[in-house]
Design a protein around this motif. Structure first.
Motif, PDB file in Angstrom:
ATOM      1  N   THR A 475      45.521  52.716  39.110  1.00  0.00           N
ATOM      2  CA  THR A 475      46.567  51.735  39.420  1.00  0.00           C
ATOM      3  C   THR A 475      46.046  50.658  40.366  1.00  0.00           C
ATOM      4  O   THR A 475      46.335  49.467  40.193  1.00  0.00           O
ATOM      5  N   ILE A 476      45.277  51.059  41.370  1.00  0.00           N
ATOM      6  CA  ILE A 476      44.692  50.085  42.298  1.00  0.00           C
ATOM      7  C   ILE A 476      43.754  49.143  41.558  1.00  0.00           C
ATOM      8  O   ILE A 476      43.755  47.919  41.790  1.00  0.00           O
ATOM      9  N   LEU A 477      42.945  49.676  40.656  1.00  0.00           N
ATOM     10  CA  LEU A 477      41.984  48.850  39.917  1.00  0.00           C
ATOM     11  C   LEU A 477      42.694  47.864  38.997  1.00  0.00           C
ATOM     12  O   LEU A 477      42.271  46.708  38.870  1.00  0.00           O
ATOM     13  N   VAL A 478      43.766  48.305  38.339  1.00  0.00           N
ATOM     14  CA  VAL A 478      44.545  47.391  37.498  1.00  0.00           C
ATOM     15  C   VAL A 478      45.157  46.290  38.355  1.00  0.00           C
ATOM     16  O   VAL A 478      45.130  45.104  37.997  1.00  0.00           O
ATOM     17  N   ASN A 479      45.702  46.674  39.505  1.00  0.00           N
ATOM     18  CA  ASN A 479      46.319  45.694  40.390  1.00  0.00           C
ATOM     19  C   ASN A 479      45.295  44.675  40.899  1.00  0.00           C
ATOM     20  O   ASN A 479      45.554  43.470  40.925  1.00  0.00           O
ATOM     21  N   ASN A 480      44.119  45.162  41.294  1.00  0.00           N
ATOM     22  CA  ASN A 480      43.124  44.279  41.912  1.00  0.00           C
ATOM     23  C   ASN A 480      42.295  43.489  40.910  1.00  0.00           C
ATOM     24  O   ASN A 480      41.571  42.577  41.312  1.00  0.00           O
ATOM     25  N   CYS A 481      42.380  43.824  39.632  1.00  0.00           N
ATOM     26  CA  CYS A 481      41.665  43.010  38.637  1.00  0.00           C
ATOM     27  C   CYS A 481      42.469  41.776  38.243  1.00  0.00           C
ATOM     28  O   CYS A 481      41.978  40.937  37.469  1.00  0.00           O
ATOM     29  N   THR A 482      43.701  41.659  38.772  1.00  0.00           N
ATOM     30  CA  THR A 482      44.542  40.497  38.471  1.00  0.00           C
ATOM     31  C   THR A 482      43.802  39.205  38.829  1.00  0.00           C
ATOM     32  O   THR A 482      43.362  39.044  39.972  1.00  0.00           O
ATOM     33  N   ASP A 548      39.608  41.550  43.601  1.00  0.00           N
ATOM     34  CA  ASP A 548      40.342  41.303  44.844  1.00  0.00           C
ATOM     35  C   ASP A 548      41.724  40.726  44.591  1.00  0.00           C
ATOM     36  O   ASP A 548      42.418  40.318  45.525  1.00  0.00           O
ATOM     37  N   GLY A 549      42.153  40.675  43.313  1.00  0.00           N
ATOM     38  CA  GLY A 549      43.481  40.181  42.987  1.00  0.00           C
ATOM     39  C   GLY A 549      43.616  38.679  42.954  1.00  0.00           C
ATOM     40  O   GLY A 549      44.721  38.153  42.750  1.00  0.00           O
ATOM     41  N   HIS A 550      42.513  37.957  43.172  1.00  0.00           N
ATOM     42  CA  HIS A 550      42.577  36.495  43.181  1.00  0.00           C
ATOM     43  C   HIS A 550      41.222  35.951  42.730  1.00  0.00           C
ATOM     44  O   HIS A 550      40.568  35.189  43.450  1.00  0.00           O
ATOM     45  N   GLU A 551      40.815  36.322  41.540  1.00  0.00           N
ATOM     46  CA  GLU A 551      39.501  35.921  41.034  1.00  0.00           C
ATOM     47  C   GLU A 551      39.454  34.437  40.693  1.00  0.00           C
ATOM     48  O   GLU A 551      38.436  33.768  40.888  1.00  0.00           O
ATOM     49  N   ILE A 552      40.563  33.902  40.176  1.00  0.00           N
ATOM     50  CA  ILE A 552      40.640  32.495  39.794  1.00  0.00           C
ATOM     51  C   ILE A 552      41.503  31.752  40.809  1.00  0.00           C
ATOM     52  O   ILE A 552      42.622  32.173  41.111  1.00  0.00           O
ATOM     53  N   TRP A 553      40.993  30.663  41.327  1.00  0.00           N
ATOM     54  CA  TRP A 553      41.719  29.866  42.321  1.00  0.00           C
ATOM     55  C   TRP A 553      42.195  28.570  41.685  1.00  0.00           C
ATOM     56  O   TRP A 553      41.431  27.873  41.018  1.00  0.00           O
ATOM     57  N   LEU A 554      43.483  28.257  41.926  1.00  0.00           N
ATOM     58  CA  LEU A 554      44.080  27.032  41.414  1.00  0.00           C
ATOM     59  C   LEU A 554      44.366  26.077  42.566  1.00  0.00           C
ATOM     60  O   LEU A 554      44.395  26.481  43.734  1.00  0.00           O
ATOM     61  N   GLU A 555      44.566  24.834  42.245  1.00  0.00           N
ATOM     62  CA  GLU A 555      44.840  23.832  43.262  1.00  0.00           C
ATOM     63  C   GLU A 555      46.146  24.166  43.992  1.00  0.00           C
ATOM     64  O   GLU A 555      47.161  24.465  43.377  1.00  0.00           O
ATOM     65  N   GLY A 556      46.112  24.171  45.315  1.00  0.00           N
ATOM     66  CA  GLY A 556      47.293  24.456  46.115  1.00  0.00           C
ATOM     67  C   GLY A 556      47.381  25.885  46.597  1.00  0.00           C
ATOM     68  O   GLY A 556      48.273  26.219  47.383  1.00  0.00           O
ATOM     69  N   ASP A 557      46.472  26.759  46.136  1.00  0.00           N
ATOM     70  CA  ASP A 557      46.492  28.158  46.588  1.00  0.00           C
ATOM     71  C   ASP A 557      46.134  28.235  48.070  1.00  0.00           C
ATOM     72  O   ASP A 557      45.288  27.478  48.559  1.00  0.00           O
ATOM     73  N   GLU A 558      46.767  29.174  48.767  1.00  0.00           N
ATOM     74  CA  GLU A 558      46.487  29.373  50.188  1.00  0.00           C
ATOM     75  C   GLU A 558      45.997  30.790  50.416  1.00  0.00           C
ATOM     76  O   GLU A 558      46.404  31.722  49.732  1.00  0.00           O
ATOM     77  N   GLU A 559      45.127  30.937  51.397  1.00  0.00           N
ATOM     78  CA  GLU A 559      44.651  32.269  51.772  1.00  0.00           C
ATOM     79  C   GLU A 559      45.813  33.085  52.338  1.00  0.00           C
ATOM     80  O   GLU A 559      46.622  32.579  53.117  1.00  0.00           O
TER      81      GLU A 559
END
Length: 561
Positions: A475-482, A548-559
Motif C-alpha cells: 500500500t505504501i509503494l502504491v501510494n508513493n509511486c503516484t 516520493d509521491g511527486h515524481e512529476i512537477w507542474l507549474e505552480g506546485d509548492e513544496e
C-alpha cells in the motif's frame, strides 16, 4: 520517469522513533478504521457459510459444481469493483463529490448487498446482490488516499498504512465466528430455533442482518465525524473542496457539544470566531499531542488560511510512468493469489473428506497415488471454519502491532515487501497436503484432532506472516509511486480496479480448476498453480522502486511543509 522518486533507504531512519501515540489526526484515522472494519467483517462472515448456503440453494449439485459456484460468487464482488473502482477514484478527486460522499455510497451499497444476499433463495439472486455491493464500493482506494493525505510524513506511514490490513485481521476474527454461529440456526440448534418459521425460510439472514447493523453504524460515524476538508483551519485532504459545506460534520459537532461537553467546562475552549463551523472542537485526551484543546496562548494552533499545495491537475495519460506500471503489475499479481486463497481456503475447509468407500464424481478420476495424486478436503462445519479463520486473524494482529513496525523500520519498505512475498509460494504448495494429516475420526467424518489443528495453524501462520508484512508495504509503494498529488485518488482507484480484476479472474479460474481437479482426483492442482503465480509476483517486485509521491512537477506546485 526515471529514478527521481527512488528512496535508497526504503524509508528507514525516522520510523524507528515513531510510536502509535505519535500518529497525527488520530480521531480521523479512527473513523476511517471503523468504516474499513465493517467491510471485511461482512465478507469473511459470509465466506464461512457460503459453501453450505450454495448447497441449500440446490442440494442436488455435486461438490465440484458448488466449488465452482463459490468461486464465481466470490469473484462477482471484485468483478463489479473492477468496472467501477476507477470511476469512484475520479469521482473522489472531483470537487463536486469528494472522498466522503464516495465512502458513504460504498457503505450504503454494501449494506444493501448484504441484506439482499441474506434473503436470497437462489444462486442468481445471491450473484446479483453481491455484484451490486461491488459496483457501488470503491472505498478501499479512497480510504488509502485519505490516510496518505492526512499522514503526509513518511516516518508515520509504516504505522498509518498498517491500520487497513490490521482492521482486516480484526474482521477476519469476528466475521467468521459470527457467521458460523448465526448461520442456519434452525438446523444447528433445532431444539431452540427449529420451530421459528423465519429462520427456517431464511436460514442465512441473521448473520447478514448483524452485518447490516455494523455497516449502518459505520455510515453514521462517517457522516457525522469524518472531516474531509479542514480540521481547526488546517488542510486535511481535498484542496478543491475547501469552500464546500459538510452538513453531516456540522451536525456531528453540535451533537458532540450537546451530549459530551454539555456539563464539562474544561473539555474545550471556544475559539475566538463568529462562525463555529469553521473550526473543530475536540475533546481533551490526556497525554495526546494533537488533542483539540486550545487556549489563547496557543499561537501555533491558531487557524491559518488554507492554500492549495498545487494548482494544476496531471493529465490522465501521464499517470502511467514506468514505476507506476510495474507497481500496479506487482499489486495485481499479489491480489490474484491472495484473493484466490481467501476464496479457495473456505471451500477447501468445507469440502468433504476423502472417503475410499464412495465412488469418484468423474469416471475419468485418477487412482490415488501419493504424494501428488489425491483428493478430498477437511469437511469442517461453518463454526469450525470460523475458528480456523480466527486463528489467522489473531496471529495477524499480534504481528502487526508488535513486529511489523519494528522490522519495517530496519529493513525498509521495499526490502521487507520482497522478503515476505516469498512466504506465499510455500503456503499454497502445502495447503492440499492438510487433507492427508491423520484425523481422530475416520471418513466421512470431518477432520479433527490435535495434529489436524496444529497443521492448519502452521499453514495459516505462513500465509498470515506473508500478508501481514507484504500488504502494508505494498500500500505504501502504491501510494508513493503516484506521479503527482493531484491524481492520488485516481491512482488509488486504478490500483483498486486492477487489483479487483485480478481478484475476479483468480477465484473464478481457480474455482473451476479446483472443481475440475476435485472431480478428477488431484485436488492440489489449483493450489500448486497458485504457488506459481506467487513466484511470478515476487519476480515482478524486483522491478519496483519506492517513489516520493511527486515524481512529476507542474507549474505552480509548492513544496509540502
Amino acid at each position: 520517469m526515471g529514478l527521481e522518486g527512488r528512496n535508497p533507504d526504503g524509508g528507514r531512519g525516522d520510523a524507528r522513533s515513531v510510536s502509535w501515540g505519535d500518529l497525527p489526526k488520530k480521531h480521523q484515522l479512527f473513523v476511517l478504521t471503523l468504516a474499513r472494519l465493517s467491510e471485511p467483517l461482512v465478507q469473511t462472515s459470509l465466506q464461512s457459510y457460503m459453501f453450505y448456503q450454495l448447497k441449500w440453494f440446490d442440494p442436488t449439485l455435486p461438490d465440484s459444481v458448488i466449488s465452482s459456484q463459490a468461486g464465481v460468487l466470490h469473484a462477482s464482488f471484485t468483478a463489479a469493483q473492477f468496472l467501477s473502482a476507477m470511476a469512484w477514484g475520479r469521482i473522489a478527486d472531483s470537487s463536486r463529490f469528494g472522498r466522503k460522499t464516495v465512502l458513504l455510497i460504498g457503505l450504503g451499497g454494501t449494506l444493501l448487498s448484504c441484506l439482499g444476499f441474506g434473503f436470497s433463495t437462489s444462486f442468481w439472486q445471491a450473484l446479483i446482490f453481491r455484484s451490486i455491493g461491488g459496483l457501488t464500493n470503491g472505498n478501499v482506494g479512497v480510504m488509502r488516499t485519505m490516510i496518505s493525505e492526512i499522514v503526509i510524513e513518511k516516518k508515520y506511514q509504516s504505522r498509518a498504512f498498517l491500520l487497513m490490513p490490521m482492521t482486516y485481521n480484526i474482521g477476519v476474527i469476528i466475521g467468521p465466528i459470527l457467521g458460523g454461529i448465526l448461520s442456519d440456526l434452525a438446523g444447528t440448534y433445532p431444539d431452540a430455533f427449529g420451530e421459528v418459521e423465519f429462520l427456517r425460510r431464511y436460514p442465512y439472514a441473521p448473520p447478514n442482518l448483524l452485518s447490516a447493523f455494523f455497516l449502518f453504524s459505520a455510515m453514521t460515524s462517517t457522516w457525522l465525524s469524518l472531516d474531509e476538508v479542514s480540521d481547526r483551519g488546517h488542510l486535511l485532504t481535498l484542496d478543491t473542496r475547501l469552500e464546500k459545506r459538510d452538513v453531516g460534520r456540522e451536525l456531528g459537532r453540535r451533537l458532540w457539544k450537546f451530549f459530551i461537553t454539555k456539563d464539562s467546562d474544561d473539555s474545550y475552549t471556544k475559539l475566538p470566531s463568529g462562525d463555529d463551523n469553521e473550526f473543530e472542537t475536540a475533546p481533551f485526551i490526556p497525554g495526546s499531542r494533537d488533542s483539540g484543546t486550545t487556549t489563547p496562548s496557543d499561537d501555533a494552533d491558531k487557524p491559518k488560511p488554507c492554500r492549495p499545495r498545487y494548482t494544476q491537475r496531471l493529465p490522465f495519460r501521464r499517470i502511467f510512468t514506468r514505476n507506476v506500471v510495474f507497481t500496479l503489475l506487482a499489486s495485481s499479481t499479489i491480489g490474484f493469489h491472495i484473493g484466490t486463497f481467501n476464496s479457495l481456503w473456505f471451500v477447501f475447509l468445507s469440502t468433504p473428506v476423502y472417503d475410499p468407500t464412495k465412488p469418484p464424481e468423474s469416471p475419468s478420476a485418477l487412482d490415488r497415488n501419493l504424494p501428488f495424486i489425491f483428493t478430498g478436503g477437511m469437511g469442517l462445519q461453518p463454526r469450525e471454519v470460523g475458528m480456523a479463520m480466527a486463528i489467522l486473524g489473531v496471529l495477524g494482529i499480534f504481528l502487526q502491532l508488535t513486529v511489523y513496525p519494528w522490522l519495517s523500520a530496519r529493513l525498509g519498505t521495499i526490502r521487507s515487501w520482497r522478503i515476505f512475498l516469498l512466504f506465499f509460494p510455500f503456503t499454497y504448495f502445502l495447503v492440499p497436503f492438510l487433507s492427508l494429516v491423520p484425523s481422530s475420526s475416520g471418513p466421512p467424518q470431518p477432520k479433527d484432532g490435535i495434529a489436524v489443528w496444529i497443521s492448519i495453524a502452521g499453514v495459516l501462520a505462513l500465509q498470515v506472516v506473508g500478508r501481514t508484512f507484504a500488504l502494508p508495504a505494498q500500500t505504501i509503494l502504491v501510494n508513493n509511486c503516484t506521479p503527482h498529488p493531484s491524481v492520488l485518488g485516481t491512482l488509488h482507484g486504478i490500483a483498486q480496479s486492477v487489483s479487483s480484476l485480478a481478484r475476479t479472474i483468480g477465484p473464478v479460474f481457480c474455482g473451476f480448476l479446483y472443481g475440475f481437479s476435485l472431480a478428477h482426483g488431484v485436488i492440489g492442482v489449483a493450489w500448486w498453480f497458485l504457488s506459481g503465480i506467487a513466484i511470478c509476483g515476487f519476480l515482478t517486485s524486483l522491478l519496483v522502486w519506492e517513489g516520493d509521491g511527486h515524481e512529476i512537477w507542474l507549474e505552480g506546485d509548492e513544496e509540502d511543509s
